[in-house]
Design an enzyme around this catalytic site. Structure first.
Site, PDB file in Angstrom:
ATOM      1  N   LYS A 176       0.684  -1.283  -0.052  1.00  0.00           N
ATOM      2  CA  LYS A 176       0.082  -0.135  -0.077  1.00  0.00           C
ATOM      3  C   LYS A 176       0.768   1.153   0.064  1.00  0.00           C
ATOM      4  O   LYS A 176       0.451   2.376  -0.393  1.00  0.00           O
ATOM      5  CB  LYS A 176      -0.992   0.004   1.139  1.00  0.00           C
ATOM      6  CG  LYS A 176      -2.139  -0.937   1.082  1.00  0.00           C
ATOM      7  CD  LYS A 176      -2.916  -0.596   2.201  1.00  0.00           C
ATOM      8  CE  LYS A 176      -4.480  -1.161   2.018  1.00  0.00           C
ATOM      9  NZ  LYS A 176      -5.468  -0.943   3.111  1.00  0.00           N
ATOM     10  N   ASN A 178      -5.075   2.058  -1.987  1.00  0.00           N
ATOM     11  CA  ASN A 178      -5.576   0.700  -2.234  1.00  0.00           C
ATOM     12  C   ASN A 178      -6.320   0.717  -3.342  1.00  0.00           C
ATOM     13  O   ASN A 178      -6.848  -0.524  -3.756  1.00  0.00           O
ATOM     14  CB  ASN A 178      -6.492   0.401  -0.921  1.00  0.00           C
ATOM     15  CG  ASN A 178      -7.808   1.131  -1.100  1.00  0.00           C
ATOM     16  OD1 ASN A 178      -8.024   1.950  -1.735  1.00  0.00           O
ATOM     17  ND2 ASN A 178      -9.013   0.439  -0.136  1.00  0.00           N
ATOM     18  N   ASP A 191     -10.674   3.096   1.754  1.00  0.00           N
ATOM     19  CA  ASP A 191     -11.119   2.898   3.473  1.00  0.00           C
ATOM     20  C   ASP A 191     -11.826   4.109   4.029  1.00  0.00           C
ATOM     21  O   ASP A 191     -12.926   3.633   4.621  1.00  0.00           O
ATOM     22  CB  ASP A 191      -9.876   2.232   4.236  1.00  0.00           C
ATOM     23  CG  ASP A 191      -9.463   1.059   3.655  1.00  0.00           C
ATOM     24  OD1 ASP A 191     -10.131   0.171   3.090  1.00  0.00           O
ATOM     25  OD2 ASP A 191      -8.213   0.375   4.053  1.00  0.00           O
ATOM     26  N   GLY A 240      -6.682   4.289  17.505  1.00  0.00           N
ATOM     27  CA  GLY A 240      -5.722   3.560  16.580  1.00  0.00           C
ATOM     28  C   GLY A 240      -5.264   4.412  15.651  1.00  0.00           C
ATOM     29  O   GLY A 240      -6.125   5.568  15.183  1.00  0.00           O
ATOM     30  N   ALA A 241      -3.923   4.421  15.060  1.00  0.00           N
ATOM     31  CA  ALA A 241      -3.647   5.362  14.080  1.00  0.00           C
ATOM     32  C   ALA A 241      -2.458   4.492  13.112  1.00  0.00           C
ATOM     33  O   ALA A 241      -1.781   4.826  12.392  1.00  0.00           O
ATOM     34  CB  ALA A 241      -2.688   6.275  14.480  1.00  0.00           C
TER      35      ALA A 241
HETATM   36  P1  NAD Z   1      -2.350  -1.794  11.684  1.00  0.00           P
HETATM   37  O1  NAD Z   1      -1.700  -2.744  12.310  1.00  0.00           O
HETATM   38  O2  NAD Z   1      -1.914  -0.882  10.621  1.00  0.00           O
HETATM   39  O3  NAD Z   1      -2.960  -0.711  13.074  1.00  0.00           O
HETATM   40  C1  NAD Z   1      -3.123  -1.071  14.077  1.00  0.00           C
HETATM   41  C2  NAD Z   1      -3.515   0.097  15.036  1.00  0.00           C
HETATM   42  O4  NAD Z   1      -3.976  -0.569  16.503  1.00  0.00           O
HETATM   43  C3  NAD Z   1      -2.183   0.814  15.690  1.00  0.00           C
HETATM   44  O5  NAD Z   1      -2.671   2.075  15.740  1.00  0.00           O
HETATM   45  C4  NAD Z   1      -1.585  -0.008  16.728  1.00  0.00           C
HETATM   46  O6  NAD Z   1      -1.156   1.059  17.691  1.00  0.00           O
HETATM   47  C5  NAD Z   1      -2.983  -0.286  17.418  1.00  0.00           C
HETATM   48  N1  NAD Z   1      -3.320  -1.489  18.356  1.00  0.00           N
HETATM   49  C6  NAD Z   1      -2.499  -2.332  17.863  1.00  0.00           C
HETATM   50  N2  NAD Z   1      -2.857  -3.542  19.226  1.00  0.00           N
HETATM   51  C7  NAD Z   1      -3.355  -2.840  20.110  1.00  0.00           C
HETATM   52  C8  NAD Z   1      -3.708  -3.160  21.203  1.00  0.00           C
HETATM   53  N3  NAD Z   1      -3.430  -4.483  21.938  1.00  0.00           N
HETATM   54  N4  NAD Z   1      -4.234  -2.237  22.166  1.00  0.00           N
HETATM   55  C9  NAD Z   1      -4.303  -0.930  21.558  1.00  0.00           C
HETATM   56  N5  NAD Z   1      -4.006  -0.654  20.418  1.00  0.00           N
HETATM   57  C10 NAD Z   1      -3.633  -1.439  19.792  1.00  0.00           C
HETATM   58  O7  NAD Z   1      -3.841  -2.368  11.162  1.00  0.00           O
HETATM   59  P2  NAD Z   1      -4.980  -1.905  10.498  1.00  0.00           P
HETATM   60  O8  NAD Z   1      -4.660  -2.429   8.938  1.00  0.00           O
HETATM   61  O9  NAD Z   1      -5.012  -0.299  10.661  1.00  0.00           O
HETATM   62  O10 NAD Z   1      -6.196  -2.812  10.795  1.00  0.00           O
HETATM   63  C11 NAD Z   1      -6.698  -2.287  12.098  1.00  0.00           C
HETATM   64  C12 NAD Z   1      -8.047  -3.139  12.263  1.00  0.00           C
HETATM   65  O11 NAD Z   1      -9.087  -2.665  11.133  1.00  0.00           O
HETATM   66  C13 NAD Z   1      -8.178  -4.645  11.848  1.00  0.00           C
HETATM   67  O12 NAD Z   1      -8.829  -5.302  12.749  1.00  0.00           O
HETATM   68  C14 NAD Z   1      -8.705  -4.887  10.379  1.00  0.00           C
HETATM   69  O13 NAD Z   1      -9.424  -6.048  10.098  1.00  0.00           O
HETATM   70  C15 NAD Z   1      -9.710  -3.502  10.624  1.00  0.00           C
HETATM   71  N6  NAD Z   1      -9.877  -2.933   9.018  1.00  0.00           N
HETATM   72  C16 NAD Z   1     -11.450  -3.101   8.795  1.00  0.00           C
HETATM   73  C17 NAD Z   1     -11.591  -2.602   7.472  1.00  0.00           C
HETATM   74  C18 NAD Z   1     -12.872  -2.512   7.007  1.00  0.00           C
HETATM   75  O14 NAD Z   1     -13.093  -2.081   5.644  1.00  0.00           O
HETATM   76  N7  NAD Z   1     -13.860  -2.692   8.034  1.00  0.00           N
HETATM   77  C19 NAD Z   1     -10.474  -1.769   6.807  1.00  0.00           C
HETATM   78  C20 NAD Z   1      -9.161  -2.187   7.034  1.00  0.00           C
HETATM   79  C21 NAD Z   1      -8.770  -2.558   8.415  1.00  0.00           C
END
Ligand code: NAD
Length: 289
Positions: free
Chosen positions: A73, A94, A109, A133-134
């Site tokens: 990405k 994406n 997204d 989350g970021a």
């Molecule tokens: P990523 O790894 O890029 O980011 C994860 C984020 O969560 C970071 O900010 C991290 O600091 C935080 N984090 C991780 N573990 C943690 C914990 N135990 N406690 C607190 N904070 C924590 O992941 P991503 O790609 O952003 O995906 C995150 C979630 O979003 C996943 O569940 C993914 O399935 C979901 N998602 C959904 C969609 C959708 O269309 N619904 C699209 C993208 C991602």
């Protein structure tokens, strides 16, 4: 499907690794068939090493475009000709659209997040959001919400690898949009509770609540949700109901959502970019889930 494919069929790809588990080919091919559109969507296992030649093949084969997922990405950006402003701010792509050899990168997204709320009749523009989350999803959500008119945003992250990204997101939003963003430590529970309680929407984009953290939530005390009109949104869609969602419902929160609508609408936004048509989202939801 074979009835539809002929010498004019336009190809759309999905380039990522691993990717065989993806629902996107089923989503898009069923939508093409339903609308009678002459496109085919295929998944290709492409990692960082193969990415330059795979992107060049979009031009060579005159493909209509591609979806891009991890680990590509960010790496894809220098290989493109243009970036949509949101993709530029997010720093990730994406979706690629090929217009006569000119490749433009988009990120859908965040659009999916906003549209899924619109679909539920919820307008967060002009209001305050607390966002946990970021990472990839959190950044896309924060940027699109700010661009679309969310007035105030409190971004929480733990002190891990994404902390610097959270800092970057806050600075960028304040610089480039009318939204006022602030950075907060997830470890400060009193601050976290206070910000949620003064928000219109609380969004969790951390993935806490899906495997391997299925029985976990960042907010496990229902008394934090003292406003039944708060909107609670979890980006997770497997499981369909996360622990966060159960806690919110137990507290009497009326508007509680998982990430299913966001997932469908991010696909629909890409579909629209390639075809100019609206994806039949309800039909696709029925096929996929
Ligand atoms: P990523 O790894 O890029 O980011 C994860 C984020 O969560 C970071 O900010 C991290 O600091 C935080 N984090 C991780 N573990 C943690 C914990 N135990 N406690 C607190 N904070 C924590 O992941 P991503 O790609 O952003 O995906 C995150 C979630 O979003 C996943 O569940 C993914 O399935 C979901 N998602 C959904 C969609 C959708 O269309 N619904 C699209 C993208 C991602």
């Amino acid at each position: 499907m074979t009835e539809r494919i002929d010498g004019h069929t336009l190809l759309i790809g999905l380039m990522a690794y691993p990717i065989r588990h993806s629902m996107s080919p089923t989503m898009h091919n069923n939508a093409f068939a339903k609308l009678g559109l002459n496109y085919a969507y295929l998944a290709f296992e492409v990692g960082n090493d193969q990415l330059p030649s795979a992107i060049e093949s979009i031009r060579t084969l005159d493909m209509r475009g591609s979806n891009i997922s991890m680990p590509n990405k960010q790496k894809v950006i220098p290989l493109l000709d243009k970036l949509d402003p949101a993709a530029e701010m997010v720093g990730a792509v994406n979706t690629i659209v090929n217009d006569d050899g000119v490749l433009t990168g988009y990120t859908t997204d965040g659009i999916g997040f906003m549209k899924s709320l619109d679909d539920e009749g919820i307008d967060i523009r002009g209001h305050k959001m607390t966002l946990a989350g970021a990472g990839g999803a959190g950044t896309a959500i924060a940027v699109q919400a700010a661009l679309d008119g969310v007035k105030e945003m409190s971004i929480f992250n733990q002190h891990d690898a994404e902390w610097e990204n959270a800092k970057r997101n806050v600075a960028l939003i304040n610089e480039k949009t009318d939204c006022h963003a602030t950075l907060h430590e997830l470890e400060d529970r009193d601050d976290f509770k206070k910000e949620i309680q003064s928000s219109f929407i609380y969004t969790d984009s951390t993935g806490v609540g899906m495997k391997p953290l299925e029985d976990k939530t960042l907010v496990d005390d229902p008394t934090w949700f003292n406003n039944p009109d708060l909107v609670v949104f979890d980006t997770v869609y497997a499981p369909r109901e996360t622990k966060l969602m159960r806690v919110a419902k137990q507290a009497g929160v009326k508007h509680v959502f998982n990430g299913l609508g966001m997932m469908l609408e991010q696909g629909a936004a890409a579909f629209k970019l390639w075809t100019g048509e609206d994806m039949p989202v309800d039909y696709i939801r029925h096929i996929l889930f």
